[in-house]
Design a protein around this motif. Sequence first.
Motif, PDB file in Angstrom:
ATOM      1  N   PHE A 299       5.886   0.509  -8.317  1.00 60.04           N
ATOM      2  CA  PHE A 299       5.127   1.456  -9.126  1.00 60.04           C
ATOM      3  C   PHE A 299       4.156   2.193  -8.226  1.00 60.04           C
ATOM      4  CE2 PHE A 299       5.699  -2.560 -11.460  1.00 60.04           C
ATOM      5  CZ  PHE A 299       6.757  -2.142 -12.246  1.00 60.04           C
ATOM      6  N   PRO A 300       3.839   3.428  -8.602  1.00 62.43           N
ATOM      7  CA  PRO A 300       2.900   4.168  -7.759  1.00 62.43           C
ATOM      8  C   PRO A 300       1.566   3.444  -7.711  1.00 62.43           C
ATOM      9  CG  PRO A 300       3.775   5.538  -9.530  1.00 62.43           C
ATOM     10  CD  PRO A 300       4.330   4.176  -9.737  1.00 62.43           C
ATOM     11  N   PHE A 301       1.079   3.317  -6.487  1.00 63.48           N
ATOM     12  CA  PHE A 301      -0.166   2.624  -6.224  1.00 63.48           C
ATOM     13  C   PHE A 301      -1.314   3.259  -7.016  1.00 63.48           C
ATOM     14  CE2 PHE A 301      -3.799   1.790  -3.404  1.00 63.48           C
ATOM     15  CZ  PHE A 301      -3.709   0.425  -3.373  1.00 63.48           C
ATOM     16  N   GLU A 302      -1.284   4.602  -7.113  1.00 62.00           N
ATOM     17  CA  GLU A 302      -2.402   5.327  -7.721  1.00 62.00           C
ATOM     18  C   GLU A 302      -2.537   5.016  -9.205  1.00 62.00           C
ATOM     19  OE1 GLU A 302      -0.307   6.539  -5.563  1.00 62.00           O
ATOM     20  OE2 GLU A 302      -1.707   6.886  -3.908  1.00 62.00           O
ATOM     21  N   GLY A 303      -1.433   4.608  -9.832  1.00 67.88           N
ATOM     22  CA  GLY A 303      -1.472   4.390 -11.271  1.00 67.88           C
ATOM     23  C   GLY A 303      -2.053   3.046 -11.660  1.00 67.88           C
ATOM     24  N   MET A 304      -2.341   2.183 -10.677  1.00 68.60           N
ATOM     25  CA  MET A 304      -2.777   0.826 -11.015  1.00 68.60           C
ATOM     26  C   MET A 304      -4.277   0.796 -11.268  1.00 68.60           C
ATOM     27  SD  MET A 304      -0.471  -1.631  -8.621  1.00 68.60           S
ATOM     28  CE  MET A 304      -1.240  -1.175  -7.119  1.00 68.60           C
ATOM     29  N   PRO A 305      -4.739  -0.138 -12.113  1.00 66.47           N
ATOM     30  CA  PRO A 305      -6.178  -0.263 -12.330  1.00 66.47           C
ATOM     31  C   PRO A 305      -6.900  -0.673 -11.044  1.00 66.47           C
ATOM     32  CG  PRO A 305      -4.970  -2.016 -13.442  1.00 66.47           C
ATOM     33  CD  PRO A 305      -3.957  -1.043 -12.945  1.00 66.47           C
ATOM     34  N   ALA A 306      -8.196  -0.434 -11.032  1.00 68.01           N
ATOM     35  CA  ALA A 306      -8.976  -0.627  -9.802  1.00 68.01           C
ATOM     36  C   ALA A 306      -8.857  -2.042  -9.258  1.00 68.01           C
ATOM     37  CB  ALA A 306     -10.446  -0.280 -10.061  1.00 68.01           C
ATOM     38  N   ILE A 307      -8.870  -3.035 -10.157  1.00 65.20           N
ATOM     39  CA  ILE A 307      -8.820  -4.415  -9.696  1.00 65.20           C
ATOM     40  C   ILE A 307      -7.493  -4.698  -9.002  1.00 65.20           C
ATOM     41  CG2 ILE A 307      -8.134  -5.166 -12.038  1.00 65.20           C
ATOM     42  CD1 ILE A 307     -10.194  -7.463 -10.040  1.00 65.20           C
ATOM     43  N   ALA A 308      -6.405  -4.150  -9.574  1.00 60.40           N
ATOM     44  CA  ALA A 308      -5.088  -4.340  -8.974  1.00 60.40           C
ATOM     45  C   ALA A 308      -5.011  -3.643  -7.619  1.00 60.40           C
ATOM     46  CB  ALA A 308      -4.017  -3.815  -9.911  1.00 60.40           C
ATOM     47  N   GLN A 309      -5.644  -2.474  -7.546  1.00 62.45           N
ATOM     48  CA  GLN A 309      -5.658  -1.763  -6.261  1.00 62.45           C
ATOM     49  C   GLN A 309      -6.408  -2.583  -5.212  1.00 62.45           C
ATOM     50  OE1 GLN A 309      -6.585   2.324  -6.090  1.00 62.45           O
ATOM     51  NE2 GLN A 309      -5.363   2.878  -7.882  1.00 62.45           N
ATOM     52  N   ALA A 310      -7.473  -3.237  -5.654  1.00 66.22           N
ATOM     53  CA  ALA A 310      -8.257  -4.057  -4.730  1.00 66.22           C
ATOM     54  C   ALA A 310      -7.415  -5.232  -4.223  1.00 66.22           C
ATOM     55  CB  ALA A 310      -9.519  -4.567  -5.424  1.00 66.22           C
ATOM     56  N   ILE A 311      -6.667  -5.855  -5.148  1.00 65.29           N
ATOM     57  CA  ILE A 311      -5.802  -6.968  -4.731  1.00 65.29           C
ATOM     58  C   ILE A 311      -4.743  -6.457  -3.760  1.00 65.29           C
ATOM     59  CG2 ILE A 311      -4.103  -8.655  -5.529  1.00 65.29           C
ATOM     60  CD1 ILE A 311      -5.734  -8.809  -8.149  1.00 65.29           C
ATOM     61  N   ALA A 312      -4.190  -5.295  -4.099  1.00 68.12           N
ATOM     62  CA  ALA A 312      -3.131  -4.728  -3.261  1.00 68.12           C
ATOM     63  C   ALA A 312      -3.633  -4.446  -1.850  1.00 68.12           C
ATOM     64  CB  ALA A 312      -2.584  -3.459  -3.901  1.00 68.12           C
ATOM     65  N   GLN A 313      -4.936  -4.147  -1.740  1.00 60.67           N
ATOM     66  CA  GLN A 313      -5.507  -3.882  -0.418  1.00 60.67           C
ATOM     67  C   GLN A 313      -5.427  -5.105   0.491  1.00 60.67           C
ATOM     68  OE1 GLN A 313      -6.888  -1.175   1.236  1.00 60.67           O
ATOM     69  NE2 GLN A 313      -5.854  -0.068  -0.415  1.00 60.67           N
ATOM     70  N   VAL A 314      -5.417  -6.287  -0.120  1.00 58.92           N
ATOM     71  CA  VAL A 314      -5.361  -7.517   0.672  1.00 58.92           C
ATOM     72  C   VAL A 314      -3.951  -7.767   1.175  1.00 58.92           C
ATOM     73  CG1 VAL A 314      -5.803 -10.011   0.589  1.00 58.92           C
ATOM     74  CG2 VAL A 314      -7.254  -8.435  -0.700  1.00 58.92           C
ATOM     75  N   LEU A 315      -2.962  -7.274   0.442  1.00 54.73           N
ATOM     76  CA  LEU A 315      -1.569  -7.587   0.786  1.00 54.73           C
ATOM     77  C   LEU A 315      -1.098  -6.784   1.982  1.00 54.73           C
ATOM     78  CD1 LEU A 315      -0.282  -7.421  -2.881  1.00 54.73           C
ATOM     79  CD2 LEU A 315      -0.729  -9.504  -1.573  1.00 54.73           C
ATOM     80  N   PRO A 316      -0.538  -7.440   2.982  1.00 62.95           N
ATOM     81  CA  PRO A 316      -0.072  -6.708   4.167  1.00 62.95           C
ATOM     82  C   PRO A 316       1.004  -5.676   3.823  1.00 62.95           C
ATOM     83  CG  PRO A 316       0.108  -9.098   4.508  1.00 62.95           C
ATOM     84  CD  PRO A 316      -0.325  -8.891   3.102  1.00 62.95           C
ATOM     85  N   LEU A 317       1.823  -6.000   2.818  1.00 66.28           N
ATOM     86  CA  LEU A 317       2.940  -5.105   2.496  1.00 66.28           C
ATOM     87  C   LEU A 317       2.452  -3.717   2.075  1.00 66.28           C
ATOM     88  CD1 LEU A 317       5.968  -4.771   2.246  1.00 66.28           C
ATOM     89  CD2 LEU A 317       5.850  -5.705  -0.054  1.00 66.28           C
TER      90      LEU A 317
END
Lengths: 364, 315
Positions: A299-317
């Motif tokens: 899913f497009p990264f931009e469409g995710m809620p802020a908290i999910a974006q923050a978690i995604a920032q931790v993921l190397p992928l």
Amino acid sequence: MSWLERLAAIAIKETRQLARDRITVGLIVGIPTIQLLLFGYAINYDVRDVSTVVLDQARTSLSRRLVGDLGATQVLGGIRQAGSEAGLRRAMQRGEANVGIVIPADLERRIAEGRRPALQILVDGSQPALENVAQGLGAMPLLRRAGELPAPKPVEILVAYNPERRTAVQIVPALCGVILTMTMVVFTASAIVRERERGNLELLITTPVTRGQLMAGKLLPYVAIGLIQTTLILLLGWWLFDVPVAGSLVDLYLGALLFIAASLSLGLFISTLAQTQFQAMQMAIVTMLPSILMSGFMFPFEGMPAIAQAIAQVLPLTHFNEIIRGIVLRGARLTDMQPELAKLAVFLVVMLALSVARFRKRLD
Amino acid sequence: MSAAITARGLARRFGPVVAVAGIDLDVPRAQIYGFLGPNGSGKSTTIRMLCGLLVPTRGTVSVLGHPVPRDAEVVRRKLGYMTQRFSLWDDLTVAENLDFMARVYGLDRGLRCERVAARIAGYALGAAAGQRAGTLSGGERQRLALAAATLHEPELLLLDEPTSAVDPQSRRDFWESLFALVARGTTILVSTHYMDEAERCHRLAILDRGRISAEGTPRELARDIDAVVIEIEAEDLLAARRALAALPEVRSVAQLGHRLHVLLSRDAAEPGRRVAAALAGHCPDARIERVGATLEDVFVAATRLKDGPATERVA
């Protein structure tokens, strides 16, 4: 010199064992090949031939032309007529149609007034991809063709870097990161935990071998395997799906190397927590699913809620997806990717530090 | 020369479980020192503390003159450890396992080849050299594990129940190898629950519930046993057994073929007469004889006499 020799001894032993494990060797080549074939052909963001049911209450020449236009887009296919609103609803409920179009009896007047919507489009919300279809249909300049109102397109959209909007072009680079995540984390975590389970580790840690030698020696063969898998994915992507590498191969491999190291360090950390291979597998899956779902692959990264974006920032992928898309599709240079590289490096250092802190040459 | 291993007040607990409850240990050099004890008596935990794998909850340990766990890394270069479970690699061959361990111990190329060849020859592994360790017999695995543990010619060998999965002939051969190592000056600490193996040790510590309940040479232990041993021959041994159960000083009764082997508290006055009186009504034909203690008697006395009620054992 003897420091390196011990490290090499462990790397050689690991490689030897790996080469004898035929199923694992098969998986090293098989996982990327199968996933690439599967997703390369199966995932298609271009939705076509969506089954449609039309309730034409106007039954005028304009309404018939509108239906013809909708069919001509190829997005909708197998258009059937419904006799009543109940019939339309039933067709959608049974799943015979995913899109329903209601043309009101006063179509011409609505168009002339321009205040009320001319058409109603019902979309099966249980199918996620279809909502985009409806959005697209809503924006179609149907009425211009009908000649009633001039409706020029205010903005023209050009798709750069993937002009034909082929899904494979987006999928192949992203899949490279997904496949490496799947294999690297699991392989390293289980390689170390296996030795703990079988009691080999108890013997190894009573020898003069150091923590650093032990960890580096075990990880090195998997770095090579990660690079082999990267090569395989890029070759298959180029050969089967015509996905060229726009940027520099050296940049690409350097980026991949950093990502492989980050993934291996995660596997290493998991191995310091898990007592059994089964636990290691479970933990690897816990990190894998968010990586796949939240890294912008699905899913497009931009469409995710802020908290999910923050978690995604931790993921190397997440960061590797940016890097590899940039290099493969946009022809970016590694120097353009400094923030992503820095985040990957931080992840790597933190994971290594945690692993070293947790890994003791002891049993308690 | 100082002792190979010295421990004072060594204790280790795992949560609420006390595995080792404070032991003192002095293991002399160039001898075989045995740990004899039932499962769960703290043998493995003690060995693991000696090689720095577990940190003691209390107490001090000195191995080859170095405090452990502080100097565990120094000690590890001079120490060979054979785990209870076979822990070399099943998917590597005998020669590959030995070569790997030699590299890990940092032997340089010439020495490595020489030692690996010497161990393969010395431990009769020549025929199996190219075979994967996973396919070896129990005896071959033991020899391989010992060969690997001695590649770097350690001063001290710690062997944790090394012969638990091995046939009697292999055990004999294995002990011959141990004596050969001792002759070259190696100190060996071996844990076992076999009496015949304990009998072969120069010195023994009998472990029970995390404590050393007896320590000395096998001969001293049998001599100083804290019990009286008598044997009874009778027609109806079952009746004799029931009669003995009524005596409070009887600590253990075991049947050996046609005889009953009885351990009695030492503090009982005239134990022979007491037993004869108890048996008189039930088995008039009973012949009672006082005999010397075996190591097994010592083991039973040391692990059960100290506390708890008399329990029967089956020999």
